[in-house]
Every structure is written in C-alpha cells, then in structure tokens.
Design an enzyme around this catalytic site. Structure first.
Site, PDB file in Angstrom:
ATOM      1  N   HIS A   1       1.029  -1.201  -0.376  1.00 18.22           N
ATOM      2  CA  HIS A   1      -0.606  -0.349  -0.240  1.00 18.22           C
ATOM      3  C   HIS A   1       1.099   0.783   0.164  1.00 18.22           C
ATOM      4  O   HIS A   1       1.153   1.918  -1.093  1.00 18.22           O
ATOM      5  CB  HIS A   1      -0.975  -0.123   0.906  1.00 18.22           C
ATOM      6  CG  HIS A   1      -1.644   1.384   1.897  1.00 18.22           C
ATOM      7  ND1 HIS A   1      -2.125   1.899   0.383  1.00 18.22           N
ATOM      8  CD2 HIS A   1      -1.963   2.116   2.096  1.00 18.22           C
ATOM      9  CE1 HIS A   1      -2.838   3.049   0.941  1.00 18.22           C
ATOM     10  NE2 HIS A   1      -2.693   3.241   2.097  1.00 18.22           N
TER      11      HIS A   1
ATOM     12  N   HIS B   1       4.464   7.164   5.556  1.00 17.54           N
ATOM     13  CA  HIS B   1       2.506   7.950   5.609  1.00 17.54           C
ATOM     14  C   HIS B   1       1.379   7.437   6.797  1.00 17.54           C
ATOM     15  O   HIS B   1       1.228   7.741   7.669  1.00 17.54           O
ATOM     16  CB  HIS B   1       1.232   8.065   4.545  1.00 17.54           C
ATOM     17  CG  HIS B   1       1.314   7.396   3.948  1.00 17.54           C
ATOM     18  ND1 HIS B   1       1.063   6.115   3.046  1.00 17.54           N
ATOM     19  CD2 HIS B   1      -0.351   7.227   4.703  1.00 17.54           C
ATOM     20  CE1 HIS B   1      -0.086   5.008   2.621  1.00 17.54           C
ATOM     21  NE2 HIS B   1      -0.905   5.422   3.324  1.00 17.54           N
ATOM     22  N   ASP B   2       2.445   5.711   6.835  1.00 18.45           N
ATOM     23  CA  ASP B   2       1.150   4.702   8.311  1.00 18.45           C
ATOM     24  C   ASP B   2       2.146   4.415   9.142  1.00 18.45           C
ATOM     25  O   ASP B   2       2.151   4.046   9.830  1.00 18.45           O
ATOM     26  CB  ASP B   2       0.434   3.739   7.336  1.00 18.45           C
ATOM     27  CG  ASP B   2      -0.726   4.315   6.664  1.00 18.45           C
ATOM     28  OD1 ASP B   2      -1.782   4.865   7.326  1.00 18.45           O
ATOM     29  OD2 ASP B   2      -0.883   3.893   5.687  1.00 18.45           O
TER      30      ASP B   2
ATOM     31  N   GLU C   1       1.446   5.803  13.113  1.00 21.40           N
ATOM     32  CA  GLU C   1       0.083   5.831  13.335  1.00 21.40           C
ATOM     33  C   GLU C   1       0.018   3.492  13.465  1.00 21.40           C
ATOM     34  O   GLU C   1      -0.313   3.519  14.267  1.00 21.40           O
ATOM     35  CB  GLU C   1      -0.595   5.792  12.281  1.00 21.40           C
ATOM     36  CG  GLU C   1      -2.399   5.472  12.862  1.00 21.40           C
ATOM     37  CD  GLU C   1      -3.372   5.916  11.499  1.00 21.40           C
ATOM     38  OE1 GLU C   1      -4.417   5.616  11.687  1.00 21.40           O
ATOM     39  OE2 GLU C   1      -3.182   6.119   9.991  1.00 21.40           O
ATOM     40  N   ASP C   2       1.010   3.498  12.929  1.00 21.77           N
ATOM     41  CA  ASP C   2       0.811   1.558  12.811  1.00 21.77           C
ATOM     42  C   ASP C   2       1.459   1.067  13.496  1.00 21.77           C
ATOM     43  O   ASP C   2       0.901  -0.114  13.904  1.00 21.77           O
ATOM     44  CB  ASP C   2       0.362   1.288  11.451  1.00 21.77           C
ATOM     45  CG  ASP C   2      -0.424   1.674  11.030  1.00 21.77           C
ATOM     46  OD1 ASP C   2      -1.563   1.806  11.081  1.00 21.77           O
ATOM     47  OD2 ASP C   2      -0.281   1.452   9.341  1.00 21.77           O
TER      48      ASP C   2
ATOM     49  N   ASP D   1      -3.209   8.496  -0.887  1.00 21.78           N
ATOM     50  CA  ASP D   1      -3.194   7.716   0.098  1.00 21.78           C
ATOM     51  C   ASP D   1      -5.068   7.080  -0.402  1.00 21.78           C
ATOM     52  O   ASP D   1      -5.586   5.564  -0.523  1.00 21.78           O
ATOM     53  CB  ASP D   1      -3.238   8.440   0.621  1.00 21.78           C
ATOM     54  CG  ASP D   1      -4.044   7.222   2.526  1.00 21.78           C
ATOM     55  OD1 ASP D   1      -3.483   5.527   2.069  1.00 21.78           O
ATOM     56  OD2 ASP D   1      -4.647   7.539   3.434  1.00 21.78           O
TER      57      ASP D   1
END
Length: 734
Positions: free
Chosen positions: A61, A86-87, A90-91, A154
């Site tokens: 992704h 980008h994630d 957060e992840d 995204d």
C-alpha cells in the site's frame, strides 16, 4: 506462509520498489534515491507484521501511494519518502515523530505528522462530524500542502483496492471521497485523479448505474475511434502544411460526468452528445505558445463551423487552478457537436500533473493563482466563526464554481466565482475594503451590492469609514471569504451589544432588588426559554426583553411559596449551554419572499422540516403553501417541473427580525436641520434609513422618514432622540 511464498512475496516487494524509482516524473539524484531507499527500509520494518484485508503484505500500500505521488502527481523525493512513511507512526508504536525527524529531517517529519493527524480524526458518517474533519484536514495546509496531496494519493489507492471490504464500509468511504477528496483534487489541479476518484465513488455508491454506463462506453468505443479518425482526416493536411508538431487524440468523458449530465438534462446515455472530446497537443517554445494555439484554432474553424458561445480562452486568462487551454465546440463529422481542446505540451502537463508541473514551469518567486488560493484558504480556516457544515458547503461551492474575470478601476484582472457580486469583489481585494463598502459602480454606473457581475465588467468600490456590515449583506455575498468575514463581523457586533445589555440588565435588576449572579442568570435563561447567557444579555441590549418582561420574571421569582413547592418536586434545571460564548438564533417564525412576508403554510409530511432547516415553499392547488426541505426527495422534481410555484422561504429568529416603519416630523426650519436628523439616525447602529423627504412652507417644515428597526423599543429610543434636536416640534410613528 511457506518459505517459498515468503521468498516470492519479498521478490514482488523488491520489484514494486524498483518500479517506483523508474516511474518518477522528476529526475532523481543519487541523494534522492538514498532518501527513498532509507524510507522504504523503515516502512518495510514498521509494517512487517501487517496485512491488508485482501491478504497481501501491507507494505504494497505505501509503495502504491508513493508511485501515485511520484508518477501521476509528479512530486519530489521528499514527498515520495513521506508517502512511503505515511502510516508508520500511526501503525507502529516503535516509531515516533521524533524518530522520523531524526532519520529523515524536519520536513518529512512534518508531512508524516500531518498525515497521522488526519488519520486519527474520528471516522464518522454524520455530515457535521465529517465536515469538521474536513476543516481539520484542510488546516494541515498550514503545515505543508504536500500533506493534502499525499492524502489524496492514499485515498485513491484505497478506492482502487476496496473490493475486499464490506459493502457498508465501501459506501461510506466512497461517499466521503465524493464529498471531500474529489473536490480537493479538482482544486489543486489534479484533474485525472479527480475523475478517477469520482468514477470509483460512483462505482460503490451507485454500482448498477456505474456498470451500465461503463458497459455502454465500451460498446461505443469503436464508434468513438472512427469519429476521431474522421475528424483528424479533415484537418491533418492543413496542420501539416503549417509545419506543426502535434498529436490528436480522443478523451472520453468520465463515467461520473456522463452520469451528472444524464441527471441534469434528464436524458439517456445515447442522448448525451459530448461523451468525449478531441484534444490537440502541440510542441512549442514559450514565446510562440499563444500564437500557435490560435493558429490551430483558425485551422479547425476553417474546416468546421464553431459555436461562438462555447469558446473558452483559458490561455489569456488561466483558471485559478493554473489550467490553460483553448476550448472550442464545433459542428464535426456526422453533424455532431464536439469539443476540441487545444493545448501545448506544457499546458497539457500542468493540466494532468496539476500542482507539481505548475511549479516546475513557474518562474521566480512571483505569487500566482494557486499560491494565493492556498493563502486565502488558510485565512478562511483560521477564522473559525462559521460552523463546519456551512464552511464546507461554501468551500465546495467555491471549488467547483466556474470563473468570471473582472477588472479593477486601474485595469487589474481579478478572478471570481460565477455569480459573484460587487460585495464579493470588495472582499477579494481586501477585508478592510469589504467591511467599509458603501456602494459600487460597474462600468461607471452605480449598481446594487447584490448585482451579479459578468466577465469583462470594470468594478469600482465606494467606501466610507462609518459603514458596518449588516445582516442584509449575507443576501448579497456569495463567496466563502466574504460571507465568513461578514458573519464574523456581525457576531462581534452582537457581542458588543450583549456587553451593553449585561450592564443594562444589572441596573434594571438592582431596581427590582435582584442581584445579577450565576443563579439569577440561569433562572432568566430558563424563564425566557433561551440557551446561553449571551442570548439573554443580547436580547436585553436590543430591547426584546423589556421592563415588563423583567417584572414578570421578578414576580414569578418572589412567589416564594410556589417556588418552594416546585423546588421540592424537581431539581432546578441548569441551561446546558449557559456559559457558551455564542449568541444563538431561536428559529420560531417562517417568512416568505424577499419582503419576508408572514403567510399561512403547512409542513409537508414527505420530509418533515423543522425550524432552522433550509426550506422552500410550494404553492399547491388545494392545500395552500406547503413547506419542503431543500434536500427533500421531491425537491428536484418540484423545482424542475413547477418552478413558477416555488416560493423563497426561511426560518428566522423573531427577536432579531427587522421591521419597516415610517416616522413623520414637523417643526421650525433652520440651517443644518436635515444633517442633524440623518446623523442621529445613522449613529444608531440598529436603525437603517431607507428613504427621507422634506417640505418647507413659510419657515415651517414637515418630513417623512422610512426606517427599518429591530423592535419597538429601538423605535421609541430613536423617536425620543429625534425630539431632542433643536427645531423639531413633533415626531410621530405612522
């Protein structure tokens, strides 16, 4: 997973990464590749234990998002690295913003942080919450516009890979995409991505409609190709004779735009005549770009009859998105209207890549349309006076609106949305000019502030230091910027009135032997059925709550026996919004037309409107006026089939409604009397003078003044003040 499967997946990940470097629109240096490699390694590590709903490794992704950022949008290495990361924060709890900053520098960390903030917004279906999230997301533009661009990429990849999700989730994400992301992509100039987002949005919100149009498009593809060939055959010799280097290609209109045309024009797929456009893209140096565009225009119109009303010259006056092209609609082969788009390679690149190509060709540091749009957006966001839904609706209106071009008295060109008024023009120049607008001249003639402007108008704004915005201005202003500033000013003015009202209330309560404290304020807010303490002070300030009403409150309070019994039966209620710093509107009356008339009506059962809803009136044959919500399921058919029976209607707060009345005056004429009278009226900020006339006969004068006041208390105060002017004998209300 087996060892072979893991090895196979790792090979696919490595292949996807290599493709990412190959497809980059911008040339990557050695340092750029190093930055992207480091970001890729961190992303692989952070997502190593994650899988998507489809079962594939999650790392695909971020790579896919980075590919969109690199090739379709054409952003730089910093953006590609941020897209890969980008994630991550957060992840994975092992990575923080500080870690990203230490590894990749402050810029990448700021972009990743902005993206993390957007992801952490609550995922609500409720429109007002969605709107609030949209406003918060736009606030990240203050940090870096690349945050929004990566977020759009995204969202595009998520929309492309939603097949494994539950239908209800698909529909929610698709609706949000159509509501928020497609308009944003359009405004930043990412037209291809905007079209794909809209088509995918339609695919999940109205799958049957989407598949039907897609099928019909595929069936008609060979017809379209034949048509392009027939069109090219006619003009190709003339273009070649001029030694032009060009390509002619067909561009099918998006499924979403065809669907929109079918609904708007109430026609079938076969009846939509412009299902595709012809595009001529030519090579040129910057010096000859405009000359060659008009040369091609001349050749096309030599062979095909043009529709003169459909010529769009966005080369001389580019759109505020940076878009440049010549659009002509001509009667093509088989007697069919066809749109022809003429663009240079540079214009085509700007149209397809939007933001990135726009800055690639931008010369120097001169602020241009896109920069000024971002600056205006930031200003609108920072003024958070309007509620989120109003803000988003206005914002979206300005995103999609067509543009007009008007001139200032000095000949400067200004771009405004279609439907803009002189008041919008005033606020677009400067907030201070907008706030002090007394009148406007269009092409040298005085015009009302609400008159719609047309392209080519020359607009001059007349200002006065004594002018303040009033509520009528909201009927004249159409742009988000102007409306936001006017609302903000009216709120500030109301708060000033509320401050005065608080002191007036303190004095009046003192005479009634009641202290102004939290307990008495709460009692009065409940007694007068209001929401906040500011509502109470404001209504005292404008005279809606008068002495008689305060005495009634005091009497109800002094009836100790009843109060004692009531307090035993129930706990004293505290107004939930008592301390809220706002003056609310208590929608309790419905008025019709521009004159705000009071007429009999019934609420329709199909949409059950409630006070405060945006509504319209429909004149029925047997049941008088019926009120419908503007988004009522039947609204579209009523408005299109029975437009002559539609009436403007709106809910108002009767305590803040204006009333027109006439005052007559008489007395002894003396020098400067009219000046004193008009000064007295204009200095009272709750009175608006509509007309004035005076006659004198033998030293005695008589006059009539038409004024608009908020309530009878204001009128009485004005009459008392006029009586004090030297020379006035009698003042009466007609």
């Amino acid at each position: 997973m087996t060892k072979d499967a893991i090895e196979k997946e790792n090979a696919e990940i490595a292949k996807a990464y290599k493709q990412l470097l190959k497809v980059s629109y911008q040339t990557l240096t050695k340092d750029d590749k190093k930055l992207i490699r480091e970001a890729f390694d961190v992303a692989v590590d952070a997502h190593k234990n994650q899988r998507r709903k489809s079962g594939e490794a999650y790392i695909f992704h971020p790579i896919a998002v980075a590919k969109i950022v690199a090739s379709e949008i054409g952003m730089d290495a910093t953006s590609i690295a941020a897209a890969l990361l980008h994630d991550v924060v957060e992840d994975n709890e092992d990575y923080t913003k500080d870690d990203i900053s230490r590894l990749f520098g402050e810029t990448v960390a700021r972009i990743v942080d902005g993206l993390t903030k957007i992801s952490s917004l609550s995922k609500e279906t409720d429109v007002s919450t969605q709107a609030e999230n949209f406003r918060k997301m736009l606030l990240t533009l203050n940090d870096d516009v690349r945050v929004i661009i990566i977020k759009i990429a995204d969202r595009l990849h998520n929309m492309q890979t939603m097949d494994a999700m539950r239908p209800d989730k698909q529909e929610k994400i698709a609706s949000e995409t159509l509501y928020i992301y497609a308009p944003l992509a359009h405004r930043i100039g990412l037209y291809n991505i905007k079209s794909e987002l809209e088509d995918l949005g339609l695919k999940y919100t109205e799958p049957e409609v989407y598949n039907d149009i897609l099928e019909k498009q595929e069936e008609s593809k060979s017809d379209q190709d034949d048509y392009i060939k027939a069109f090219s055959k006619v003009i190709v010799d003339s273009l070649d004779k001029e030694g032009l280097n060009y390509v002619i290609k067909g561009r099918p209109k998006s499924i979403y735009s065809i669907r929109k045309k079918m609904v708007k024009q109430a026609v079938s797929f076969d009846e939509v005549y412009d299902k595709f456009a012809v595009r001529i893209v030519y090579k040129s140096d910057s010096k000859n770009e405009k000359f060659l565009a008009w040369k091609i225009y001349s050749i096309v119109t030599d062979h095909f009859i043009p529709n003169p009303t459909r010529l769009r010259d966005w080369i001389s006056s580019p759109k505020s998105t940076g878009y440049e092209a010549l659009h002509i609609t001509v009667m093509g082969p088989k007697n069919r209207w066809v749109e022809v788009q003429v663009r240079s390679e540079r214009m085509n690149e700007v149209a397809e890549k939007g933001y990135a190509a726009h800055y690639k060709y931008k010369e120097g540091n001169a602020e241009d349309a896109l920069d000024s749009w971002i600056a205006k957006l930031q200003e609108a966001l920072e003024s958070n006076e309007t509620n989120a839904v109003d803000f988003v609706e206005q914002f979206k209106l300005n995103l999609y609106s067509k543009e007009i071009f008007v001139f200032s008295p000095r000949g400067d060109l200004k771009s405004l949305p279609k439907g803009a008024t002189p008041l919008d023009f005033a606020f677009s120049i400067h907030t201070e000019i907008g706030m002090k607008t007394r009148g406007a001249k269009v092409n040298g003639k005085l015009v009302p502030l609400g008159q719609e402007l047309n392209s080519g108008d020359q607009v001059e704004i007349l200002t006065s230091e004594s002018i303040k915005p009033n509520r009528n201005w909201l009927d004249y202003a159409t742009t988000a910027r102007a409306r936001g500033k006017i609302k903000s000013s009216l709120k500030d003015e109301k708060k000033e009135v509320a401050e005065d009202g608080k002191e007036i209330l303190r004095r009046k309560l003192k005479q009634l032997k009641i202290a102004l404290d939290e307990k008495s304020v709460n009692e009065m807010v409940n007694h007068f059925k209001l929401k906040t303490s500011l509502d109470l002070f404001y209504r005292v300030g404008i005279g809606t709550i008068d002495n008689k009403m305060l005495k009634d409150y005091a009497n109800s309070r002094s009836n100790m026996f009843m109060s004692y019994i009531k307090s035993k039966i129930r706990k004293p209620s505290v107004a939930p919004d008592l301390d809220k710093d706002e003056i609310t509107s208590k929608f309790d009356q419905l008025v019709f037309g521009k004159e705000e008339e009071h007429l009999d009506y019934k609420l329709s059962s199909c949409c059950n409107p409630i006070p405060g809803d945006p509504v319209f009136g429909f004149l029925t044959i047997n049941e008088g006026i019926k009120i419908h919500k503007k988004n009522c399921p039947n609204a579209l058919s009523l408005q299109s089939n029975y437009a002559y029976r539609i009436m403007q209607a709106k809910w108002i707060d009767s305590s803040q409604q204006d009333f027109a009345t006439q005052i007559t005056l008489s007395g002894i004429d003396n020098l400067g009397l009219v000046n004193n009278i008009t000064r007295e009226i204009s200095s009272n900020m709750h009175v608006n003078m509509k007309s004035i006339s005076f006659d004198t006969d033998g030293g005695i004068f008589s006059g009539k003044i038409n004024v608009v006041v908020t309530n009878s208390t204001m009128l009485k105060k004005l009459i008392d003040n006029l009586k004090k002017i030297n020379g006035i004998d009698k003042v009466t209300r007609v």
